[in-house]
Design a protein around this motif. Structure first.
Motif, PDB file in Angstrom:
ATOM      1  N   GLY A 151       0.707  -1.176   0.073  1.00 27.02           N
ATOM      2  CA  GLY A 151       0.027  -0.161   0.111  1.00 27.02           C
ATOM      3  C   GLY A 151       0.775   1.150  -0.118  1.00 27.02           C
ATOM      4  N   ILE A 152       2.148   1.002  -0.515  1.00 31.30           N
ATOM      5  CA  ILE A 152       3.178   2.196  -0.262  1.00 31.30           C
ATOM      6  C   ILE A 152       3.191   2.943  -1.816  1.00 31.30           C
ATOM      7  CG2 ILE A 152       5.508   3.088  -0.066  1.00 31.30           C
ATOM      8  CD1 ILE A 152       5.359   0.775   2.118  1.00 31.30           C
ATOM      9  N   VAL A 153       2.923   2.142  -2.853  1.00 32.30           N
ATOM     10  CA  VAL A 153       3.105   2.531  -4.091  1.00 32.30           C
ATOM     11  C   VAL A 153       1.585   2.197  -4.893  1.00 32.30           C
ATOM     12  CG1 VAL A 153       4.064   2.131  -6.302  1.00 32.30           C
ATOM     13  CG2 VAL A 153       5.394   2.569  -4.420  1.00 32.30           C
ATOM     14  N   GLU A 154       1.382   2.983  -5.678  1.00 29.66           N
ATOM     15  CA  GLU A 154      -0.053   2.838  -6.673  1.00 29.66           C
ATOM     16  C   GLU A 154       0.374   2.761  -8.034  1.00 29.66           C
ATOM     17  OE1 GLU A 154      -2.760   6.188  -7.248  1.00 29.66           O
ATOM     18  OE2 GLU A 154      -3.888   4.790  -5.638  1.00 29.66           O
ATOM     19  N   ARG A 155       0.031   1.447  -8.753  1.00 31.52           N
ATOM     20  CA  ARG A 155       0.208   1.368 -10.338  1.00 31.52           C
ATOM     21  C   ARG A 155      -0.826   1.505 -10.944  1.00 31.52           C
ATOM     22  NH1 ARG A 155       0.539  -4.062 -13.137  1.00 31.52           N
ATOM     23  NH2 ARG A 155      -0.739  -4.516 -11.267  1.00 31.52           N
ATOM     24  N   LYS A 156      -0.506   2.197 -12.074  1.00 29.46           N
ATOM     25  CA  LYS A 156      -1.807   2.487 -13.078  1.00 29.46           C
ATOM     26  C   LYS A 156      -1.245   1.979 -14.550  1.00 29.46           C
ATOM     27  CE  LYS A 156      -5.045   5.836 -14.790  1.00 29.46           C
ATOM     28  NZ  LYS A 156      -5.707   6.967 -14.754  1.00 29.46           N
ATOM     29  N   VAL A 157      -2.014   0.995 -15.087  1.00 34.42           N
ATOM     30  CA  VAL A 157      -1.638   0.410 -16.218  1.00 34.42           C
ATOM     31  C   VAL A 157      -2.668   1.157 -17.275  1.00 34.42           C
ATOM     32  CG1 VAL A 157      -1.343  -1.610 -17.750  1.00 34.42           C
ATOM     33  CG2 VAL A 157      -0.951  -1.658 -15.232  1.00 34.42           C
ATOM     34  N   TYR A 158      -2.177   1.713 -18.464  1.00 34.23           N
ATOM     35  CA  TYR A 158      -3.006   2.136 -19.645  1.00 34.23           C
ATOM     36  C   TYR A 158      -3.042   1.143 -20.758  1.00 34.23           C
ATOM     37  CZ  TYR A 158      -2.253   6.555 -17.115  1.00 34.23           C
ATOM     38  OH  TYR A 158      -2.250   7.576 -16.296  1.00 34.23           O
ATOM     39  N   PRO A 159      -4.353   0.811 -21.185  1.00 36.51           N
ATOM     40  CA  PRO A 159      -4.448  -0.213 -22.217  1.00 36.51           C
ATOM     41  C   PRO A 159      -4.064   0.332 -23.428  1.00 36.51           C
ATOM     42  CG  PRO A 159      -6.568   1.055 -21.628  1.00 36.51           C
ATOM     43  CD  PRO A 159      -5.653   1.493 -20.839  1.00 36.51           C
ATOM     44  N   VAL A 160      -2.705   0.552 -23.710  1.00 40.51           N
ATOM     45  CA  VAL A 160      -2.124   0.980 -25.077  1.00 40.51           C
ATOM     46  C   VAL A 160      -1.031   0.044 -25.571  1.00 40.51           C
ATOM     47  CG1 VAL A 160      -2.585   3.471 -24.675  1.00 40.51           C
ATOM     48  CG2 VAL A 160      -0.664   2.637 -23.833  1.00 40.51           C
ATOM     49  N   VAL A 161      -0.718   0.141 -26.708  1.00 42.55           N
ATOM     50  CA  VAL A 161       0.244  -0.492 -27.240  1.00 42.55           C
ATOM     51  C   VAL A 161       1.465   0.388 -27.868  1.00 42.55           C
ATOM     52  CG1 VAL A 161       1.048  -2.332 -28.858  1.00 42.55           C
ATOM     53  CG2 VAL A 161      -1.121  -2.574 -28.173  1.00 42.55           C
ATOM     54  N   PRO A 162       2.649   0.179 -27.118  1.00 40.62           N
ATOM     55  CA  PRO A 162       3.086  -0.609 -26.192  1.00 40.62           C
ATOM     56  C   PRO A 162       2.514  -0.393 -24.723  1.00 40.62           C
ATOM     57  CG  PRO A 162       5.007   0.833 -26.639  1.00 40.62           C
ATOM     58  CD  PRO A 162       3.856   1.111 -27.678  1.00 40.62           C
ATOM     59  N   PRO A 163       2.664  -1.253 -23.853  1.00 45.07           N
ATOM     60  CA  PRO A 163       1.834  -0.961 -22.620  1.00 45.07           C
ATOM     61  C   PRO A 163       2.693   0.264 -21.864  1.00 45.07           C
ATOM     62  CG  PRO A 163       2.394  -3.340 -22.639  1.00 45.07           C
ATOM     63  CD  PRO A 163       2.926  -2.431 -23.870  1.00 45.07           C
ATOM     64  N   LYS A 164       1.555   1.114 -21.252  1.00 45.57           N
ATOM     65  CA  LYS A 164       2.361   2.042 -20.391  1.00 45.57           C
ATOM     66  C   LYS A 164       1.855   1.782 -19.144  1.00 45.57           C
ATOM     67  CE  LYS A 164       1.502   7.175 -19.997  1.00 45.57           C
ATOM     68  NZ  LYS A 164       0.938   8.383 -20.456  1.00 45.57           N
ATOM     69  N   THR A 165       2.795   1.999 -18.152  1.00 46.03           N
ATOM     70  CA  THR A 165       2.440   1.705 -16.618  1.00 46.03           C
ATOM     71  C   THR A 165       3.278   2.938 -15.881  1.00 46.03           C
ATOM     72  OG1 THR A 165       2.706  -0.752 -16.986  1.00 46.03           O
ATOM     73  CG2 THR A 165       2.818   0.094 -14.758  1.00 46.03           C
ATOM     74  N   GLU A 166       2.307   3.561 -15.023  1.00 49.61           N
ATOM     75  CA  GLU A 166       2.775   4.557 -14.108  1.00 49.61           C
ATOM     76  C   GLU A 166       2.805   4.265 -12.514  1.00 49.61           C
ATOM     77  OE1 GLU A 166       1.659   8.455 -16.889  1.00 49.61           O
ATOM     78  OE2 GLU A 166       0.524   8.003 -15.337  1.00 49.61           O
TER      79      GLU A 166
END
Length: 123
Positions: free
Chosen positions: A67-82
């Motif tokens: 619960g220290i970091v939050e991940r967001k994945v975008y449904p694009v090609v190539p994958p984008k993760t923040e």
């Protein structure tokens, strides 16, 4: 009635629990990198060139599950993760930042200790 904290040597001691969360090679560095805001995975790889991709993934996953970091994945090609710090992550970053400031202010002493540690013992 105030509750007395467990003794410092007890595994339930709050400072010991905090150190268990952050006291590895990469966690404080990642907390520092993410303290500046949201970062893409590739940005983190570039900021920390000596971490392997596998290790970066492992540490980020552990921080996310804690619960220290939050991940967001975008449904694009190539994958984008923040990645970004959660409110808890930002609060945990505070003592890490203090340690970093101390290290900068005491660099000479720290380097002396590290030299001593890396010098083979004559026993």
């Amino acid at each position: 009635m105030t509750k007395t904290p467990p003794p410092v040597y007890d595994q339930r001691y709050p400072a010991r629990q905090l150190l268990d969360l952050i006291a590895d090679k990469w966690t404080p560095i990642l907390l520092y990198c993410l303290s500046g805001g949201t970062r893409r995975f590739s940005e983190l790889q570039h900021q920390i060139p000596d971490i392997s991709k596998k290790m970066l993934i492992q540490v980020l996953r552990r921080l996310e599950s804690d619960g220290i970091v939050e991940r967001k994945v975008y449904p694009v090609v190539p994958p984008k993760t923040e990645y970004r710090l959660t409110p808890l992550g930002r609060r945990i970053h505070e003592p890490v930042a203090m340690l970093c400031r101390w290290a900068v202010e005491n660099e000479k002493d720290l380097k002396a200790v590290m030299r001593k540690r890396n010098t083979p013992s004559k026993h």
